[in-house]
Design an enzyme around this catalytic site. Structure first.
Site, mmCIF file in Angstrom:
data_model
loop_
_atom_site.group_PDB
_atom_site.id
_atom_site.type_symbol
_atom_site.label_atom_id
_atom_site.label_comp_id
_atom_site.label_asym_id
_atom_site.label_seq_id
_atom_site.Cartn_x
_atom_site.Cartn_y
_atom_site.Cartn_z
ATOM 1 N N LYS A 118 -87.860 -20.223 61.316
ATOM 2 C CA LYS A 118 -86.934 -20.569 60.124
ATOM 3 C C LYS A 118 -85.608 -20.759 60.489
ATOM 4 O O LYS A 118 -85.406 -20.079 61.755
ATOM 5 C CB LYS A 118 -87.174 -19.623 58.917
ATOM 6 C CG LYS A 118 -87.015 -20.048 57.560
ATOM 7 C CD LYS A 118 -87.948 -20.882 57.303
ATOM 8 C CE LYS A 118 -87.963 -21.416 55.872
ATOM 9 N NZ LYS A 118 -89.106 -21.747 55.111
HETATM 10 P P1 NAD Z 1 -84.839 -27.039 46.156
HETATM 11 O O1 NAD Z 1 -83.175 -26.834 46.740
HETATM 12 O O2 NAD Z 1 -85.209 -28.259 45.958
HETATM 13 O O3 NAD Z 1 -84.619 -26.329 44.765
HETATM 14 C C1 NAD Z 1 -84.271 -25.200 44.346
HETATM 15 C C2 NAD Z 1 -84.314 -25.087 43.009
HETATM 16 O O4 NAD Z 1 -84.185 -23.705 42.581
HETATM 17 C C3 NAD Z 1 -83.251 -25.824 42.207
HETATM 18 O O5 NAD Z 1 -83.744 -26.379 41.229
HETATM 19 C C4 NAD Z 1 -82.231 -24.901 41.804
HETATM 20 O O6 NAD Z 1 -81.314 -25.142 40.710
HETATM 21 C C5 NAD Z 1 -83.142 -23.564 41.568
HETATM 22 N N1 NAD Z 1 -82.504 -22.364 41.388
HETATM 23 C C6 NAD Z 1 -81.621 -21.698 42.312
HETATM 24 N N2 NAD Z 1 -81.160 -20.629 41.817
HETATM 25 C C7 NAD Z 1 -82.036 -20.336 40.722
HETATM 26 C C8 NAD Z 1 -82.037 -19.378 39.562
HETATM 27 N N3 NAD Z 1 -81.263 -18.201 39.706
HETATM 28 N N4 NAD Z 1 -82.742 -19.460 38.737
HETATM 29 C C9 NAD Z 1 -83.499 -20.669 38.515
HETATM 30 N N5 NAD Z 1 -83.129 -21.793 39.377
HETATM 31 C C10 NAD Z 1 -82.625 -21.498 40.422
HETATM 32 O O7 NAD Z 1 -85.603 -26.118 46.912
HETATM 33 P P2 NAD Z 1 -87.228 -26.110 47.095
HETATM 34 O O8 NAD Z 1 -87.576 -26.891 48.616
HETATM 35 O O9 NAD Z 1 -87.662 -26.784 45.837
HETATM 36 O O10 NAD Z 1 -87.553 -24.570 47.587
HETATM 37 C C11 NAD Z 1 -87.714 -23.820 46.359
HETATM 38 C C12 NAD Z 1 -88.562 -22.452 46.892
HETATM 39 O O11 NAD Z 1 -89.730 -22.896 47.597
HETATM 40 C C13 NAD Z 1 -87.858 -21.818 48.118
HETATM 41 O O12 NAD Z 1 -88.385 -20.649 48.240
HETATM 42 C C14 NAD Z 1 -88.551 -22.590 49.406
HETATM 43 O O13 NAD Z 1 -88.423 -21.657 50.700
HETATM 44 C C15 NAD Z 1 -89.830 -22.749 48.853
HETATM 45 N N6 NAD Z 1 -90.416 -23.550 49.420
HETATM 46 C C16 NAD Z 1 -90.328 -25.109 49.749
HETATM 47 C C17 NAD Z 1 -91.144 -26.010 50.350
HETATM 48 C C18 NAD Z 1 -90.792 -27.455 50.318
HETATM 49 O O14 NAD Z 1 -91.502 -28.284 50.851
HETATM 50 N N7 NAD Z 1 -89.661 -27.732 49.902
HETATM 51 C C19 NAD Z 1 -91.929 -25.467 51.268
HETATM 52 C C20 NAD Z 1 -92.493 -24.008 51.107
HETATM 53 C C21 NAD Z 1 -91.830 -23.220 50.356
#
Ligand code: NAD
Length: 428
Positions: A118
């Site tokens: 990561k």
């Molecule tokens: P992203 O940046 O696209 O979205 C993050 C979202 O979380 C946004 O809508 C933001 O406004 C919201 N957010 C932030 N703080 C918040 C809070 N306190 N309350 C409510 N909403 C809040 O990120 P993503 O890619 O969707 O990732 C989100 C999670 O999923 C992370 O933990 C990431 O590690 C995990 N993840 C993502 C992927 C991927 O392919 N994108 C894969 C595996 C895991």
């Protein structure tokens, strides 16, 4: 899965919310359950390499700022390291170590030939111009380029990074290595060697395991009520896919606020509202709700899809969902896990629930290496097969060992990584 052996935490106490210590605690519990030898425990609980960086960037106004960055490779026994890059003002070295560790177990659970890694940069990308973001990304890519490569370590997007950031990393790496290397990152734009279905993969994988969990528990997905925290890549596409399956999305939050409508939110209209206003807040026809309250709503399925440590000892007793599907990494603390398990709530752990993203990243890497690209149907069909099989494997392991789903997932993963390590041997 009996709950008899699990101690119920007493009245809420201060929990250790350090993600890396949480990752080690989860590992230790599973390692003890499966009787892993002490030497191998020491090998598998620590990252293999952890790089800490200072990244000077010339800002648009001519000043120089130095940003802190990290790349951590946890384990490569089963193949090249793989893991996203997070841009966030609060990201820490320990958080990146935890996320790298979780990637190792995730890749092992879906049985793809990768280890875990990561990366992260301490920054708020929303406060940087496009050009500043590009310079910061290229400097970071240059600094980590001795460690990364299509057969060494393959970054991908994570919170607040996207296909454009991946394109800059791919270009920087290719320019400094003298040849085009699309396989050095995944989550790229389609026209630069990205895969169809990658953008939706995390949410689609989550849907497949939710479907499998509903079957096991006896919940009908059609009409099931769903609350989602986070409306980015994972959360917004999960909302779309689940509503297409007939589930009723009753509440959603993002970093600006939350909304609810017990009759169900219209997700297509909500996406258009977010595209216009950059938030779900103030969506016409909905009532405001805090992000914390979304977690405590009466619903069948709760999807934390934002950041770590959202379900803790402080609120675990108030979670009312029957299934918690962790689209985010690390949303539930170990103590909260015990509370949810003892209350009969099934937690589909992050290392399984969001593994669809890395699975289609694997497909993208395979397509790049072969220079042969697949139809989207093909990607989704293969993803469904892998996710369903992984769910069955985790559920079976949890049942055999009489533990919760997270520990079942860890036992399955730790056994696979330990076997690879034993057979390869400890070099020299
Ligand atoms: P992203 O940046 O696209 O979205 C993050 C979202 O979380 C946004 O809508 C933001 O406004 C919201 N957010 C932030 N703080 C918040 C809070 N306190 N309350 C409510 N909403 C809040 O990120 P993503 O890619 O969707 O990732 C989100 C999670 O999923 C992370 O933990 C990431 O590690 C995990 N993840 C993502 C992927 C991927 O392919 N994108 C894969 C595996 C895991």
């Amino acid at each position: 899965m009996s709950t008899a052996q699990l101690p119920v935490p007493a009245t809420p106490v201060k929990e250790d919310l350090n993600s890396f210590r949480i990752a080690m605690r989860q590992f230790d519990y599973a390692a003890e359950k499966c009787g892993l030898e002490p030497g191998l425990c020491e090998v598998l609980r620590r990252p293999r390499r952890a790089l800490s960086l200072s990244l000077p960037v010339k800002m648009d106004d001519g000043t120089i700022r130095v940003f802190e960055g990290f790349r951590v490779q946890h384990n490569s026994a089963r193949g090249p390291c793989k893991g996203g890059i997070r841009y966030h003002p609060n990201v820490t070295f320990d958080e990146v170590k935890a996320l790298a560790t979780w990637m190792t177990w995730k890749c092992a659970i879906v049985n793809i030939p990768f280890g875990g890694a990561k990366g992260g940069i301490v920054c708020d990308p929303h406060k940087l111009s496009h050009n500043e973001l590009e310079r910061l990304t290229r400097r970071y890519a240059y600094e980590i380029s001795p460690l990364i490569g299509p057969d060494k370590d393959i970054p991908a997007p994570d919170v607040y990074t996207d296909a454009q950031v991946m394109a800059w990393i791919m270009d920087t790496y290719s320019m400094t290595h003298g040849s085009n290397a699309p396989g050095v990152v995944t989550g790229k734009p389609l026209f630069l060697g990205g895969s169809l279905g990658r953008n939706e993969a995390t949410a689609r994988g989550c849907l497949f395991v939710i479907r499998a969990a509903c079957e096991v528990i006896g919940i009908k997905l059609v009409g099931a009520t769903v609350a989602i925290q986070g409306f980015g890549n994972a959360g917004s596409i999960a909302a779309q896919l689940l509503s297409q399956e007939g589930a009723k999305i009753i509440a959603i939050s993002d970093s600006h606020g939350g909304i609810m409508n017990m009759e169900g939110l219209n997700i297509a209209e909500l996406l258009a509202h977010k595209a216009k206003t950059s938030s779900v807040a103030d969506f016409p026809g909905s009532k405001p709700i805090t992000s914390e309250a979304v977690l405590e709503l009466q619903c069948e399925i709760l999807i934390p899809a934002a950041l770590e440590n959202q379900i803790t000892l402080q609120n675990a007793e108030r979670v009312q969902a029957r299934i918690v599907a962790e689209a985010a990494n690390g949303p539930t603390t170990p103590d909260a896990d015990l509370v949810l398990h003892n209350r009969g709530i099934m937690v589909i752990p992050d290392v399984l629930a969001n593994a669809g993203g890395v699975t289609v990243s694997y497909f993208e890497w395979v397509q790049d290496l072969q220079e042969l690209f697949w139809e989207e149907d093909d990607v989704n069909r293969r993803l469904e097969k892998i996710m369903t099989k992984a769910f069955e494997g985790v559920f079976r392991t949890a049942t055999i060992y009489d533990v919760d789903m997270r520990t079942g997932a860890y036992i399955l993963a730790v056994d696979r990584v330990a076997t690879a390590t034993r057979v390869r041997g400890i070099w020299p």
